[in-house]
Scaffold this active site. Structure first.
Site, PDB file in Angstrom:
ATOM      1  N   GLU A 344       0.998  -1.239  -0.101  1.00 16.13           N
ATOM      2  CA  GLU A 344      -0.079  -0.087  -0.070  1.00 16.13           C
ATOM      3  C   GLU A 344       0.848   1.143   0.049  1.00 16.13           C
ATOM      4  OE1 GLU A 344      -2.362  -0.247   3.501  1.00 16.13           O
ATOM      5  OE2 GLU A 344      -3.513  -1.727   2.863  1.00 16.13           O
ATOM      6  N   LYS A 346       2.549   4.396   1.693  1.00 11.63           N
ATOM      7  CA  LYS A 346       2.461   5.017   2.803  1.00 11.63           C
ATOM      8  C   LYS A 346       2.379   6.360   2.832  1.00 11.63           C
ATOM      9  CE  LYS A 346       5.700   4.756   6.614  1.00 11.63           C
ATOM     10  NZ  LYS A 346       5.533   6.013   7.080  1.00 11.63           N
ATOM     11  N   ARG A 351      -1.887   9.737  11.767  1.00  6.30           N
ATOM     12  CA  ARG A 351      -2.844   8.657  11.780  1.00  6.30           C
ATOM     13  C   ARG A 351      -4.138   9.252  12.517  1.00  6.30           C
ATOM     14  NH1 ARG A 351      -0.449   2.708  12.961  1.00  6.30           N
ATOM     15  NH2 ARG A 351      -1.889   1.507  12.428  1.00  6.30           N
ATOM     16  N   GLU A 498       5.492   8.509   1.319  1.00  9.01           N
ATOM     17  CA  GLU A 498       6.778   8.301   1.978  1.00  9.01           C
ATOM     18  C   GLU A 498       7.498   6.836   1.222  1.00  9.01           C
ATOM     19  OE1 GLU A 498       7.555   9.216   6.143  1.00  9.01           O
ATOM     20  OE2 GLU A 498       5.844   8.209   6.041  1.00  9.01           O
ATOM     21  N   LYS A 503       2.096  -5.610   3.650  1.00 11.37           N
ATOM     22  CA  LYS A 503       1.425  -6.195   4.477  1.00 11.37           C
ATOM     23  C   LYS A 503       0.754  -7.685   4.143  1.00 11.37           C
ATOM     24  CE  LYS A 503      -0.515  -1.906   5.886  1.00 11.37           C
ATOM     25  NZ  LYS A 503      -1.906  -0.927   6.242  1.00 11.37           N
ATOM     26  N   LYS A 522       7.545  -1.467   6.602  1.00 14.46           N
ATOM     27  CA  LYS A 522       7.778  -0.270   5.865  1.00 14.46           C
ATOM     28  C   LYS A 522       8.844  -0.204   5.114  1.00 14.46           C
ATOM     29  CE  LYS A 522       9.176   2.134   9.812  1.00 14.46           C
ATOM     30  NZ  LYS A 522       8.567   3.044  10.975  1.00 14.46           N
TER      31      LYS A 522
HETATM   32  P1  AMP Z   1       6.161   5.181  10.757  1.00  5.51           P
HETATM   33  O1  AMP Z   1       5.684   6.229  11.286  1.00  5.51           O
HETATM   34  O2  AMP Z   1       7.296   5.682   9.750  1.00  5.51           O
HETATM   35  O3  AMP Z   1       6.773   4.335  11.732  1.00  5.51           O
HETATM   36  O4  AMP Z   1       5.061   4.583   9.838  1.00  5.51           O
HETATM   37  C1  AMP Z   1       4.075   4.091  10.259  1.00  5.51           C
HETATM   38  C2  AMP Z   1       2.919   5.043   9.953  1.00  5.51           C
HETATM   39  O5  AMP Z   1       2.553   5.237   8.623  1.00  5.51           O
HETATM   40  C3  AMP Z   1       1.774   4.603  10.528  1.00  5.51           C
HETATM   41  O6  AMP Z   1       1.413   4.800  11.970  1.00  5.51           O
HETATM   42  C4  AMP Z   1       0.594   5.373   9.764  1.00  5.51           C
HETATM   43  O7  AMP Z   1       0.507   6.711  10.439  1.00  5.51           O
HETATM   44  C5  AMP Z   1       1.375   5.754   8.703  1.00  5.51           C
HETATM   45  N1  AMP Z   1       1.012   5.158   7.194  1.00  5.51           N
HETATM   46  C6  AMP Z   1       0.664   5.838   6.272  1.00  5.51           C
HETATM   47  N2  AMP Z   1       0.207   4.925   5.198  1.00  5.51           N
HETATM   48  C7  AMP Z   1      -0.226   3.820   5.953  1.00  5.51           C
HETATM   49  C8  AMP Z   1      -0.807   2.490   5.277  1.00  5.51           C
HETATM   50  N3  AMP Z   1      -1.289   2.378   4.147  1.00  5.51           N
HETATM   51  N4  AMP Z   1      -0.840   1.602   6.378  1.00  5.51           N
HETATM   52  C9  AMP Z   1      -0.663   1.704   7.579  1.00  5.51           C
HETATM   53  N5  AMP Z   1       0.125   2.906   8.012  1.00  5.51           N
HETATM   54  C10 AMP Z   1       0.102   3.875   7.098  1.00  5.51           C
END
Ligand code: AMP
Length: 694
Positions: A344, A346, A351, A498, A503, A522
């Site tokens: 997906e 990112k 959030r 980003e 998943k 990620k």
């Molecule tokens: P990070 O903050 O770098 O640890 O990345 C995780 C965060 O990416 C999550 O807490 C979400 O806020 C954000 N995010 C953005 N797109 C997605 C997605 N498709 N699935 C899950 N999280 C996402």
């Protein structure tokens, strides 16, 4: 003496019986303690011996005999403060947990009603995070209260804080100066907690005097180290060095030992019981992060009953699932091996866990369970348009992303961060947001966290409606090859994201909240920055462009130079990093060097044959994420592997190096060195250790 002993014998069986029974009985029992309860006048200075009376770090700690209060009494704040002090003086995490668990054991055995308040005090909280009350009284108020309680001068206190760097220690030392005529009542965990809560609930300048008065009255009653922890708690900087996960562990240990008094901490049985119960407790806490709900269930029915009593509930934010960072596409493929997965986009926003409670009210929580509802009146308003008629209640997981309504595109996170944080008025909102929804955790009375993502996603798509620029399903692709992931990653970055979230879909694909999870990986665009050094490569072929790139080249074939064999060896195809004018200029200049067949000294695989061959005239500077062995590219073939060359992953064009001639390009041996260095780094760093995500 006889009377004392017989009462003790009488209460022992009550104390050792299962939790559900003792709660009522111990609170009702009035028993005399075996040894005298500490009773130090507030006017007496801290003594070295008095604090040694309560010692929760004893290896053979007995929940009843080693406590410093009697069954049914309120837990003295001194027991709590001494526990914190003992923890502070301990270095190993396991021992810290043991100390805290011993304190909890006594609370459970003697004054179970104080367990919730003890837990909150340990966490320096007065309520669940989502209720939004935070400890954190301003320094100046506390200094005023210390001055009023001790008769010391404000400036003197300030100077000492400056010197010692810890307001708590200064408060504790200040106590020793004080002489009081009458000893005020001793502090208990319950009354300290209640006062903390009242103080945090008071707002406005007019309440300041009242706050000072309340703090002063507690300080006056402080004994020994109590003032240190009282003041640290009030400032919101308790920091005992134990995170919430350790507290949950301590609580589990306490409950296990309470129910199995004979069990030894060192036994396998104890470890197994703690492991089993702590997972249940952590899971329950993640689904329902509210000790006011969890602790009564533990006390009444035991930890095992938590899954039936403390479930996901719309209105109570759950801890969000977190992703594990990955070191690249290789790791993604290795980890997910044969299981089906999806990628997906990112999104780079904030959030948003959106709860739709049956009565029609919508609540929005942040990643840390803060209530963000008043920040997003616009989202609240649009929700009814995004759901189908069958939806009665739900919890969805989304990213709220700043959105340019004119250009219809995503804006960077920095833009979103300028939005008002609380009590926003819809009419004043300048920064619009689009919600990108990626998960459904609860629908129509049912928790879905144990279901695989494929099912959650199907339900999400069936019950929600996409509305352009307002509410959209996270863009996804169920790709599975390295090239496909690579392409999708590049696409996501062009789409101002980003990177990707990868998943699992079916196997091992529940919404994991309690355990560290590698079900979500990620893949950030920083990964593309991977290899620090750039390479200078020669353009040997071009692929005609399609769509937007019609008329220019859509991609090129690049080569490094082997100065031993004097051949140009293909190293990658490249199609990223070009500005529109680059594509135009490069095509124009290269078109002057088209040749009808490849030079004999071009080493390439037929599968890579370009539409057009170029004479080796141009050198480009290129950056890449990493280098990998390739069955098709020929760069440095024979250096690392007899049959395989090396290729670049995620190559990006940086600039034309017209100062370099083709034989000054990066050589095959340099490429092999870069590959080997990177492998060494990977071997050193590629630890698969779990990181604590919480
Ligand atoms: P990070 O903050 O770098 O640890 O990345 C995780 C965060 O990416 C999550 O807490 C979400 O806020 C954000 N995010 C953005 N797109 C997605 C997605 N498709 N699935 C899950 N999280 C996402």
């Amino acid at each position: 003496m006889f009377a004392l002993k017989s009462i003790q014998l009488a209460i022992q069986p009550l104390i050792r019986c299962p939790l559900n029974k003792i709660v009522i009985k111990t609170m009702a029992t009035k028993a005399t303690p075996k040894k005298s309860v500490m009773n130090i006048k507030s006017s007496s200075p801290p003594s070295a011996t008095s604090s040694s009376v309560y010692n929760p770090s004893k290896s053979d700690y007995d929940a009843v005999d080693d406590a410093i209060w009697r069954s049914g009494e309120r837990v003295p704040y001194l027991a709590f403060a001494t526990t914190l002090k003992t923890i502070e003086e301990t270095s190993g995490r396991l021992k810290m947990i043991e100390i805290l668990s011993n304190y909890f054991r006594s609370v459970i055995a003697l004054s179970a009603d104080d367990l919730i308040k003890s837990v909150y005090l340990c966490l320096n909280k007065v309520c669940p995070d989502y209720e939004g009350l935070e400890m954190g009284i301003g320094e100046s108020l506390i200094i005023k209260a210390i001055a009023a309680a001790t008769g010391r001068k404000v400036d003197q206190i300030k100077a000492e804080i400056e010197k010692k760097g810890d307001m708590g220690i200064v408060a504790e030392l200040s106590r020793t100066n004080q002489k009081t005529l009458f000893a005020p009542p001793k502090l208990s965990v319950a009354n300290v907690f209640d006062k903390f809560k009242q103080i945090t609930q008071m707002s406005g300048n007019s309440t300041q005097a009242k706050k000072v008065e309340m703090i002063q009255s507690m300080l006056v009653a402080c004994r020994e180290c109590e003032a240190r922890y009282l003041v640290r708690s009030l400032t919101g900087k308790l920091r005992i060095g134990l995170a919430e996960q350790s507290l949950l562990q301590a609580l589990t240990q306490a409950v296990v030992l309470h129910n199995n008094v004979k069990m030894k901490r060192s036994s396998d049985k104890f470890k197994a019981e703690v492991a089993k119960h702590s997972l249940i407790l952590k899971t329950a806490y993640c689904e329902c992060p509210n000790y006011d709900r969890i602790i009564p269930v533990i006390l009444e029915h035991g930890i095992e009953a938590l899954p039936t009593h403390c479930q996901l509930t719309p209105g109570i934010p759950l801890k969000p699932m977190l992703a594990h960072p990955s070191k690249g596409v290789d790791e993604v493929l290795r980890r997910f091996d044969k299981s089906k997965f999806t990628c997906e986009y990112k999104y780079d926003g904030e959030r948003a866990q959106i709860h739709y409670v049956g009565n029609g009210s919508v609540l929005i929580f942040s990643r840390n369970q803060e209530n963000n509802t008043s920040k997003y009146p616009d989202i609240i308003k649009r929700m009814p348009n995004c759901i189908t008629d069958e939806v009665k209640d739900f919890i969805i997981d989304c990213e709220a992303v700043a959105w340019d309504q004119q250009q219809k595109q995503i804006l960077p996170f920095q833009v979103l961060s300028t939005r008002k944080r609380k009590n926003a008025e819809e009419g004043d909102i300048k920064i619009q947001v689009c919600l990108y929804v990626f998960d459904l955790l609860y629908l129509n009375g049912e928790s879905l966290v144990a279901e695989p993502l494929s099912k959650r996603r199907d339900l999400l798509r069936a019950h929600f409606k996409s509305v352009e620029g307002e509410f959209t399903f996270a863009h996804s692709s169920d790709v599975n090859t390295l090239d496909e992931i690579q392409e999708f990653l590049e696409e996501s970055i062009k789409g101002k994201c980003e990177g990707l979230m990868v998943k699992t879909l079916d196997v091992d694909a529940s919404y994991e909240i309690a355990k560290r999870s590698k079900k979500w990986l990620k893949l950030k665009k920083d990964y593309l920055e991977g290899v620090g050094d750039t390479l200078d490569l020669v353009v040997i072929g071009g692929y005609r462009g399609k769509g937007k790139r019609t008329g220019v080249y859509g991609g090129y074939l690049l080569a490094c130079y082997d100065d031993g064999t004097e051949e140009f060896q293909s190293i990658c195809k490249i199609g990223t990093g070009f500005k529109d004018e680059d594509l135009e200029n490069l095509a124009n200049s290269l078109n002057e060097h088209v040749i009808d067949k490849p030079k004999s000294y071009y080493n390439y695989d037929e599968s890579l044959r370009p539409d057009v061959w170029f004479d080796a005239v141009q050198v480009w500077e290129v950056k890449c994420a990493d280098l990998s062995l390739s069955p098709v590219h020929k760069a440095a073939i024979g250096f690392v592997n007899d049959d395989k060359g090396i290729s670049l992953r995620f190559p990006r064009y940086l600039r034309l190096r017209d100062d370099k001639k083709p034989d000054m390009a990066t050589t095959a041996s340099q490429v092999s060195e870069m590959y080997k260095n990177q492998e060494q780094i990977k071997a050193g760093n590629d630890d698969d250790d779990d990181e604590d995500d919480y």
